[in-house]
Design a protein around this motif. Sequence first.
Motif, mmCIF file in Angstrom:
data_model
loop_
_atom_site.group_PDB
_atom_site.id
_atom_site.type_symbol
_atom_site.label_atom_id
_atom_site.label_comp_id
_atom_site.label_asym_id
_atom_site.label_seq_id
_atom_site.Cartn_x
_atom_site.Cartn_y
_atom_site.Cartn_z
ATOM 1 N N HIS A 29 19.644 12.828 -85.474
ATOM 2 C CA HIS A 29 19.122 13.311 -84.202
ATOM 3 C C HIS A 29 17.779 14.037 -84.358
ATOM 4 O O HIS A 29 17.355 14.763 -83.459
ATOM 5 C CB HIS A 29 20.152 14.227 -83.534
ATOM 6 N N MET A 30 17.117 13.828 -85.506
ATOM 7 C CA MET A 30 15.801 14.411 -85.744
ATOM 8 C C MET A 30 14.721 13.338 -85.693
ATOM 9 O O MET A 30 13.752 13.383 -86.448
ATOM 10 C CB MET A 30 15.776 15.138 -87.090
ATOM 11 N N ALA A 31 14.880 12.371 -84.798
ATOM 12 C CA ALA A 31 13.972 11.220 -84.765
ATOM 13 C C ALA A 31 12.512 11.638 -84.594
ATOM 14 O O ALA A 31 11.612 11.089 -85.248
ATOM 15 C CB ALA A 31 14.381 10.262 -83.654
ATOM 16 N N GLY A 32 12.253 12.617 -83.718
ATOM 17 C CA GLY A 32 10.880 13.047 -83.482
ATOM 18 C C GLY A 32 10.236 13.653 -84.714
ATOM 19 O O GLY A 32 9.070 13.388 -85.029
ATOM 20 N N VAL A 33 11.001 14.463 -85.442
ATOM 21 C CA VAL A 33 10.491 15.094 -86.665
ATOM 22 C C VAL A 33 10.272 14.047 -87.742
ATOM 23 O O VAL A 33 9.251 14.046 -88.447
ATOM 24 C CB VAL A 33 11.466 16.185 -87.150
ATOM 25 N N VAL A 34 11.215 13.141 -87.893
ATOM 26 C CA VAL A 34 11.106 12.081 -88.905
ATOM 27 C C VAL A 34 9.896 11.200 -88.632
ATOM 28 O O VAL A 34 9.154 10.830 -89.547
ATOM 29 C CB VAL A 34 12.396 11.235 -88.930
ATOM 30 N N SER A 35 9.676 10.882 -87.364
ATOM 31 C CA SER A 35 8.518 10.058 -86.998
ATOM 32 C C SER A 35 7.215 10.771 -87.323
ATOM 33 O O SER A 35 6.276 10.163 -87.859
ATOM 34 C CB SER A 35 8.584 9.715 -85.505
ATOM 35 N N ALA A 36 7.152 12.066 -86.998
ATOM 36 C CA ALA A 36 5.934 12.833 -87.268
ATOM 37 C C ALA A 36 5.669 12.957 -88.766
ATOM 38 O O ALA A 36 4.513 13.067 -89.195
ATOM 39 C CB ALA A 36 6.040 14.222 -86.644
ATOM 40 N N ALA A 37 6.743 12.923 -89.558
ATOM 41 C CA ALA A 37 6.591 13.010 -91.015
ATOM 42 C C ALA A 37 6.239 11.660 -91.627
ATOM 43 O O ALA A 37 6.125 11.543 -92.856
ATOM 44 C CB ALA A 37 7.883 13.536 -91.639
ATOM 45 N N HIS A 38 6.087 10.635 -90.787
ATOM 46 C CA HIS A 38 5.713 9.281 -91.214
ATOM 47 C C HIS A 38 6.752 8.665 -92.148
ATOM 48 O O HIS A 38 6.406 7.968 -93.111
ATOM 49 C CB HIS A 38 4.341 9.280 -91.886
ATOM 50 N N VAL A 39 8.002 8.935 -91.841
ATOM 51 C CA VAL A 39 9.102 8.322 -92.591
ATOM 52 C C VAL A 39 9.498 7.036 -91.868
ATOM 53 O O VAL A 39 9.582 7.007 -90.633
ATOM 54 C CB VAL A 39 10.309 9.278 -92.676
ATOM 55 N N ASP A 40 9.735 5.982 -92.622
ATOM 56 C CA ASP A 40 10.143 4.695 -92.044
ATOM 57 C C ASP A 40 11.405 4.890 -91.204
ATOM 58 O O ASP A 40 12.384 5.461 -91.683
ATOM 59 C CB ASP A 40 10.425 3.708 -93.183
ATOM 60 N N PRO A 41 11.405 4.452 -89.941
ATOM 61 C CA PRO A 41 12.599 4.595 -89.097
ATOM 62 C C PRO A 41 13.851 3.993 -89.722
ATOM 63 O O PRO A 41 14.963 4.447 -89.446
ATOM 64 C CB PRO A 41 12.211 3.841 -87.812
ATOM 65 N N LEU B 204 4.048 19.939 -91.303
ATOM 66 C CA LEU B 204 5.101 20.768 -90.722
ATOM 67 C C LEU B 204 6.386 19.964 -90.560
ATOM 68 O O LEU B 204 7.481 20.468 -90.843
ATOM 69 C CB LEU B 204 4.651 21.302 -89.352
ATOM 70 N N ALA B 205 6.259 18.726 -90.120
ATOM 71 C CA ALA B 205 7.441 17.885 -89.940
ATOM 72 C C ALA B 205 8.177 17.679 -91.264
ATOM 73 O O ALA B 205 9.413 17.718 -91.306
ATOM 74 C CB ALA B 205 7.038 16.537 -89.339
ATOM 75 N N THR B 206 7.426 17.480 -92.326
ATOM 76 C CA THR B 206 8.043 17.294 -93.648
ATOM 77 C C THR B 206 8.784 18.548 -94.088
ATOM 78 O O THR B 206 9.901 18.479 -94.623
ATOM 79 C CB THR B 206 6.965 16.929 -94.692
ATOM 80 N N VAL B 207 8.172 19.705 -93.838
ATOM 81 C CA VAL B 207 8.825 20.977 -94.182
ATOM 82 C C VAL B 207 10.110 21.145 -93.378
ATOM 83 O O VAL B 207 11.153 21.553 -93.907
ATOM 84 C CB VAL B 207 7.870 22.158 -93.933
ATOM 85 N N LEU B 208 10.040 20.791 -92.093
ATOM 86 C CA LEU B 208 11.214 20.954 -91.224
ATOM 87 C C LEU B 208 12.364 20.034 -91.616
ATOM 88 O O LEU B 208 13.524 20.351 -91.357
ATOM 89 C CB LEU B 208 10.819 20.703 -89.771
ATOM 90 N N LEU B 209 12.071 18.915 -92.250
ATOM 91 C CA LEU B 209 13.143 18.030 -92.719
ATOM 92 C C LEU B 209 14.031 18.737 -93.739
ATOM 93 O O LEU B 209 15.212 18.386 -93.890
ATOM 94 C CB LEU B 209 12.551 16.756 -93.334
ATOM 95 N N PHE B 210 13.475 19.732 -94.411
ATOM 96 C CA PHE B 210 14.255 20.504 -95.387
ATOM 97 C C PHE B 210 14.733 21.834 -94.811
ATOM 98 O O PHE B 210 15.817 22.306 -95.157
ATOM 99 C CB PHE B 210 13.403 20.759 -96.647
ATOM 100 N N VAL B 211 13.937 22.415 -93.926
ATOM 101 C CA VAL B 211 14.278 23.731 -93.368
ATOM 102 C C VAL B 211 15.355 23.620 -92.293
ATOM 103 O O VAL B 211 16.262 24.462 -92.218
ATOM 104 C CB VAL B 211 13.018 24.422 -92.803
ATOM 105 N N ALA B 212 15.280 22.585 -91.462
ATOM 106 C CA ALA B 212 16.218 22.450 -90.340
ATOM 107 C C ALA B 212 17.682 22.423 -90.781
ATOM 108 O O ALA B 212 18.515 23.107 -90.180
ATOM 109 C CB ALA B 212 15.877 21.213 -89.511
ATOM 110 N N PRO B 213 18.043 21.655 -91.819
ATOM 111 C CA PRO B 213 19.450 21.681 -92.254
ATOM 112 C C PRO B 213 19.910 23.066 -92.708
ATOM 113 O O PRO B 213 21.072 23.435 -92.510
ATOM 114 C CB PRO B 213 19.487 20.680 -93.418
ATOM 115 N N VAL B 214 18.996 23.833 -93.317
ATOM 116 C CA VAL B 214 19.336 25.198 -93.725
ATOM 117 C C VAL B 214 19.590 26.054 -92.490
ATOM 118 O O VAL B 214 20.553 26.836 -92.432
ATOM 119 C CB VAL B 214 18.205 25.813 -94.586
ATOM 120 N N ALA B 215 18.730 25.898 -91.484
ATOM 121 C CA ALA B 215 18.913 26.638 -90.230
ATOM 122 C C ALA B 215 20.215 26.240 -89.546
ATOM 123 O O ALA B 215 20.952 27.094 -89.036
ATOM 124 C CB ALA B 215 17.724 26.390 -89.301
#
Length: 371
Positions: A51-63, A328-339
């Motif tokens: 459910h983090m599609a927007g963050v993943v997209s901004a981090a340029h990760v392949d869908p 920021l999106a890349t950082v949030l991919l690791f920070v969000a699960p901790v939060a």
Amino acid sequence: MVFSTIGTVSFASRVNAEYDPAAARTAQAKRFWYNPQLLRLISAYAIAYIHMAGVVSAAHVDPAVLSIFRFGTDLFVVMAGFLTAHVLGNNGKSAGTYLRTRLIRIVPLYWGFTVLAFLVENYAMKSHPKPLSELFMSLAFVPYGPYPILYPTWTLLVIVEFSLIIAAFQLVSVKYGIFYSATFAVFLAAAGHTSGIENPIFVFYTNPILIDFALGIIIFKLANSGPFPFKLPWHGAVAVAAAAVAFGAVAAVLRPFFWPALPRVLALGLPMSLLLLGTVALEQLGVYSDSKLVNFLAKCTYSIYLTHWFVDVVSEKLVAESGGSARLATVLLFVAPVAVTCVSVLVYLYGEVPLTRYLSDRFPGPERKPA
């Protein structure tokens, strides 16, 4: 400093009191499954990531990489079938006892976070306003479209449906109701697939993911019949069980790249069932971890399931405000699960546990009279 120390000790005491399957230490308790606790945790975090599609997209990760995490939903449902069969056990429970326990465990917290999601969408996000009719239907576990107000909880509606099916069949047979329920779930899925009926409520309640419940129950039946796989020497049995785990995991990872159009029950339901089967077999063979941290966090999975959407919304808002910053999106991919973990632990310790205990005492079942 004194108040900080007291707060830390109080929090640690709650964790120590809640993490451990203390009942598993008593002679009367059913077996506590350790390896499946790790799978519960993996499924919860996979659902949070999907459910983090927007963050993943901004981090340029392949869908397609994000799509890998869809296994979390099927693993969640297969585990629900397995653990439901475990709770009911060989002797089963009466329909009233089972349904009371499930309602107390699921409904109040779900209602609270659904109302909170409604307020967030209508007054904080504003771009996705929801009418009161949708709120009331969500609170009543009635599907009005593809998703309820708190849309990650669509699988919870399926779980409530299956719980009602189990309760109905427990009226028929306390001992075998769970197995009749599994058969009926498969029948419902087949009816939805072959009937051609397009009514959204009928389509929802005949979702093929119901078969995952049946698969989880079958795995419990296999596990409950004794050590497996087969009567192989220990090393051979461990190798077979480990191969089942590896095959299930690899199939889930490769699905988006090689067979994305394969029916879900084949592409995800069966691999996740094989994964669970292998981990249960390994535990029966003595290969397991009884990590205190994993066991405690596994107890928080329902809270993770209900709260991760709010953390994901904040994460996507931060990315949007930053102009779509990939860093920021890349950082949030690791920070969000901790939060998500921190929020869910607090909700579990200070919300879910006391609320469940209060309601259990307030509405005691027939097997336990009020003091």
